[in-house]
Design a protein around this motif. Sequence first.
Motif, PDB file in Angstrom:
ATOM      1  N   SER A  79       0.817  -1.206   0.000  1.00 52.66           N
ATOM      2  CA  SER A  79       0.000   0.000   0.000  1.00 52.66           C
ATOM      3  C   SER A  79       0.849   1.253   0.000  1.00 52.66           C
ATOM      4  CB  SER A  79      -0.917   0.010   1.228  1.00 52.66           C
ATOM      5  OG  SER A  79      -0.137   0.043   2.413  1.00 52.66           O
ATOM      6  N   LEU A  80       2.152   1.131   0.352  1.00 51.22           N
ATOM      7  CA  LEU A  80       3.037   2.291   0.333  1.00 51.22           C
ATOM      8  C   LEU A  80       3.512   2.627  -1.061  1.00 51.22           C
ATOM      9  CD1 LEU A  80       5.213   1.439   3.462  1.00 51.22           C
ATOM     10  CD2 LEU A  80       3.178   2.894   3.350  1.00 51.22           C
ATOM     11  N   LEU A  81       3.355   1.727  -2.011  1.00 49.69           N
ATOM     12  CA  LEU A  81       3.830   1.955  -3.369  1.00 49.69           C
ATOM     13  C   LEU A  81       2.740   2.580  -4.211  1.00 49.69           C
ATOM     14  CD1 LEU A  81       5.673  -1.429  -3.952  1.00 49.69           C
ATOM     15  CD2 LEU A  81       6.649   0.738  -3.214  1.00 49.69           C
ATOM     16  N   PRO A  82       3.078   3.462  -5.148  1.00 51.44           N
ATOM     17  CA  PRO A  82       2.046   4.049  -6.007  1.00 51.44           C
ATOM     18  C   PRO A  82       1.428   2.986  -6.896  1.00 51.44           C
ATOM     19  CG  PRO A  82       4.247   4.617  -6.785  1.00 51.44           C
ATOM     20  CD  PRO A  82       4.412   3.949  -5.461  1.00 51.44           C
ATOM     21  N   PRO A  83       0.120   3.017  -7.064  1.00 47.27           N
ATOM     22  CA  PRO A  83      -0.518   2.015  -7.903  1.00 47.27           C
ATOM     23  C   PRO A  83      -0.117   2.184  -9.357  1.00 47.27           C
ATOM     24  CG  PRO A  83      -2.073   3.749  -7.323  1.00 47.27           C
ATOM     25  CD  PRO A  83      -0.823   4.020  -6.549  1.00 47.27           C
ATOM     26  N   GLN A  84      -0.050   1.081 -10.073  1.00 46.76           N
ATOM     27  CA  GLN A  84       0.281   1.132 -11.492  1.00 46.76           C
ATOM     28  C   GLN A  84      -0.927   1.617 -12.270  1.00 46.76           C
ATOM     29  OE1 GLN A  84       0.839  -2.465 -13.991  1.00 46.76           O
ATOM     30  NE2 GLN A  84       2.949  -1.768 -14.162  1.00 46.76           N
ATOM     31  N   THR A  85      -0.720   2.663 -13.027  1.00 46.67           N
ATOM     32  CA  THR A  85      -1.805   3.248 -13.791  1.00 46.67           C
ATOM     33  C   THR A  85      -1.530   3.087 -15.269  1.00 46.67           C
ATOM     34  OG1 THR A  85      -0.733   5.412 -13.728  1.00 46.67           O
ATOM     35  CG2 THR A  85      -2.334   4.936 -11.992  1.00 46.67           C
ATOM     36  N   THR A  86      -2.529   3.334 -16.060  1.00 42.79           N
ATOM     37  CA  THR A  86      -2.404   3.226 -17.500  1.00 42.79           C
ATOM     38  C   THR A  86      -2.438   4.614 -18.113  1.00 42.79           C
ATOM     39  OG1 THR A  86      -3.479   1.079 -17.486  1.00 42.79           O
ATOM     40  CG2 THR A  86      -3.392   2.241 -19.591  1.00 42.79           C
ATOM     41  N   ALA A  87      -1.442   4.940 -18.902  1.00 49.68           N
ATOM     42  CA  ALA A  87      -1.421   6.216 -19.583  1.00 49.68           C
ATOM     43  C   ALA A  87      -2.510   6.240 -20.652  1.00 49.68           C
ATOM     44  CB  ALA A  87      -0.058   6.460 -20.230  1.00 49.68           C
ATOM     45  N   VAL A  88      -3.203   7.350 -20.738  1.00 49.74           N
ATOM     46  CA  VAL A  88      -4.249   7.478 -21.749  1.00 49.74           C
ATOM     47  C   VAL A  88      -3.578   7.608 -23.110  1.00 49.74           C
ATOM     48  CG1 VAL A  88      -6.222   8.817 -22.500  1.00 49.74           C
ATOM     49  CG2 VAL A  88      -5.730   8.591 -20.057  1.00 49.74           C
ATOM     50  N   VAL A  89      -3.838   6.661 -23.993  1.00 51.63           N
ATOM     51  CA  VAL A  89      -3.220   6.630 -25.311  1.00 51.63           C
ATOM     52  C   VAL A  89      -4.283   6.914 -26.360  1.00 51.63           C
ATOM     53  CG1 VAL A  89      -1.889   5.250 -26.932  1.00 51.63           C
ATOM     54  CG2 VAL A  89      -1.563   4.931 -24.483  1.00 51.63           C
ATOM     55  N   ASP A  90      -3.973   7.818 -27.267  1.00 52.60           N
ATOM     56  CA  ASP A  90      -4.889   8.152 -28.345  1.00 52.60           C
ATOM     57  C   ASP A  90      -5.178   6.908 -29.191  1.00 52.60           C
ATOM     58  OD1 ASP A  90      -6.065   9.209 -30.759  1.00 52.60           O
ATOM     59  OD2 ASP A  90      -5.404  11.169 -30.063  1.00 52.60           O
ATOM     60  N   SER A  91      -6.428   6.748 -29.582  1.00 54.88           N
ATOM     61  CA  SER A  91      -6.824   5.559 -30.342  1.00 54.88           C
ATOM     62  C   SER A  91      -6.234   5.541 -31.745  1.00 54.88           C
ATOM     63  CB  SER A  91      -8.352   5.473 -30.418  1.00 54.88           C
ATOM     64  OG  SER A  91      -8.882   6.645 -31.022  1.00 54.88           O
ATOM     65  N   SER A  92      -5.981   6.713 -32.314  1.00 54.42           N
ATOM     66  CA  SER A  92      -5.473   6.777 -33.688  1.00 54.42           C
ATOM     67  C   SER A  92      -3.950   6.787 -33.682  1.00 54.42           C
ATOM     68  CB  SER A  92      -6.007   8.036 -34.378  1.00 54.42           C
ATOM     69  OG  SER A  92      -5.609   9.194 -33.667  1.00 54.42           O
ATOM     70  N   VAL A  93      -3.361   5.695 -33.202  1.00 53.82           N
ATOM     71  CA  VAL A  93      -1.913   5.616 -33.108  1.00 53.82           C
ATOM     72  C   VAL A  93      -1.394   4.594 -34.093  1.00 53.82           C
ATOM     73  CG1 VAL A  93      -1.850   6.329 -30.706  1.00 53.82           C
ATOM     74  CG2 VAL A  93      -2.080   3.907 -31.260  1.00 53.82           C
ATOM     75  N   GLY A  94      -0.120   4.734 -34.414  1.00 54.24           N
ATOM     76  CA  GLY A  94       0.497   3.815 -35.359  1.00 54.24           C
ATOM     77  C   GLY A  94       1.398   2.831 -34.659  1.00 54.24           C
ATOM     78  N   SER A  95       2.452   2.432 -35.340  1.00 50.91           N
ATOM     79  CA  SER A  95       3.358   1.410 -34.838  1.00 50.91           C
ATOM     80  C   SER A  95       4.654   2.040 -34.356  1.00 50.91           C
ATOM     81  CB  SER A  95       3.650   0.390 -35.943  1.00 50.91           C
ATOM     82  OG  SER A  95       4.665  -0.495 -35.556  1.00 50.91           O
ATOM     83  N   VAL A  96       5.311   1.356 -33.400  1.00 55.22           N
ATOM     84  CA  VAL A  96       6.614   1.817 -32.927  1.00 55.22           C
ATOM     85  C   VAL A  96       7.748   1.025 -33.562  1.00 55.22           C
ATOM     86  CG1 VAL A  96       5.720   2.640 -30.721  1.00 55.22           C
ATOM     87  CG2 VAL A  96       6.504   0.272 -30.933  1.00 55.22           C
TER      88      VAL A  96
END
Length: 447
Positions: free
Chosen positions: A96-113
């Motif tokens: 509980s002392l550690l920050p929870p893992q969150t998900t970055a909001v990613v735009d739906s219209s994304v391509g490939s890395v």
Amino acid sequence: MDLLSAAYGATSDEDDGELPSSLPVPVAPGAASFAPPPPKRPRWEYQPYLPPPQSFPQPPPPATAPPLASPASGRYVSKRERALLAASQAPVDSASLLPPQTTAVVDSSVGSVTDSNLRADILHSLRCQPKPRSSKSLPSKLSVSLKGHTKAINCVDWSPTHAHLLTSAGMDHTVHVWNVWDKRNSTARVLKHHTAAVKDVRWSPHGLSLLSGGLDCSLQLVDVVEGKVTKVFKEDQAVEVIKFNPSNPNLFLSGGYKGSLRLWDIRSGVVTKEFHRSLGTILDIEFSADGKQFISSTDTTRSNISENTIIVWDVLRQVPLSNQVYTEAFTCPCVRYHPHEASFVAQSNGNYIAIFSARPPFKLNKYMRFEGHGVWGFPIKCNFSLNGRELASGSSDGSIYFYDYKSARLLRKIEAFKEACTDVVYHPVMPNVIASCSWTGEVCVFE
């Protein structure tokens, strides 16, 4: 007297306990009333001073309290004691002392890395070994124009391990990842994990990850492929700039609005060193190649003390080696070490770039400066080419200026944007490619 002796002379097996407020205190008739004696204090014992560990931020230490008696001991237990007893017996979850893992909001219209859809000539150049001293031509023509930010862009950074990827941090609270030469979609990711303007972003040496900091007083490490925030480093100030230590990629330095400089360990998420001095807002920081020193540039306009504008620090001893490097009445939004020589430069709001020796006493070269471009209060940055022969700088007029490092002669000027060009960064593999960004939210790559 007999009653007083009986009242004060009686011993009790609960002298160290709490006196119930409901018990009456006997007073002799006609005698003066006295307040009851306070409960006995615990005997003071000498405790040697131990300096606190330098781990910022830390969870608050548990409140110390005297040993609590169990309700089964037979004496009166107040409500406060019962609450403390229940809290002391509750199990503590370390997670509980550690920050929870969150998900970055990613735009739906994304391509490939990935680099599977790049131009053939670019792919060939990326897979060749870098030859920084073989380039004889300066960037001159526009290769790619990248649009997506809605406000000013503060910085751009090429990935050292995936050189087809470029990232940018903007005042629109977003971090963009560009697959620059992708033939289908050059916008690889749009990350919206910050709640305020993002002032700086750097590629992490640990996999395909980004470390960004901004005005929401946080540093966040994001997995670019998964779009997840893997770690959050909470600050007590708005973050202005971050840099990784070149000799130890597990360490990075952050500087912020309140003037604090902190060296973080990215594995444990704690501060290993703090560099204390009464400074204004940190404008830029730059490590030396061996990671033993770094330069900080500070906004001294509020204190009217120009001697702290540029400070050279010793990382190990956490002390400044010199704080009288630059005494002009101008702030410096950018400082850069030369990649091969013992010198560094500072972008000055006096509309020039000053050059200094990187050896003590870090003297300013009074006979040479790079002039021609404009700063005029914008956060204009500059950068050296891979071989160190050229110095490129943004400008308040939207152009990119290329200077010869040895002579400070202007070599070329490219009109890149209609408004201020805030940052320029050479490609880590292809020496004749440079990325730039503007105050209008546009990114341009020239080759």
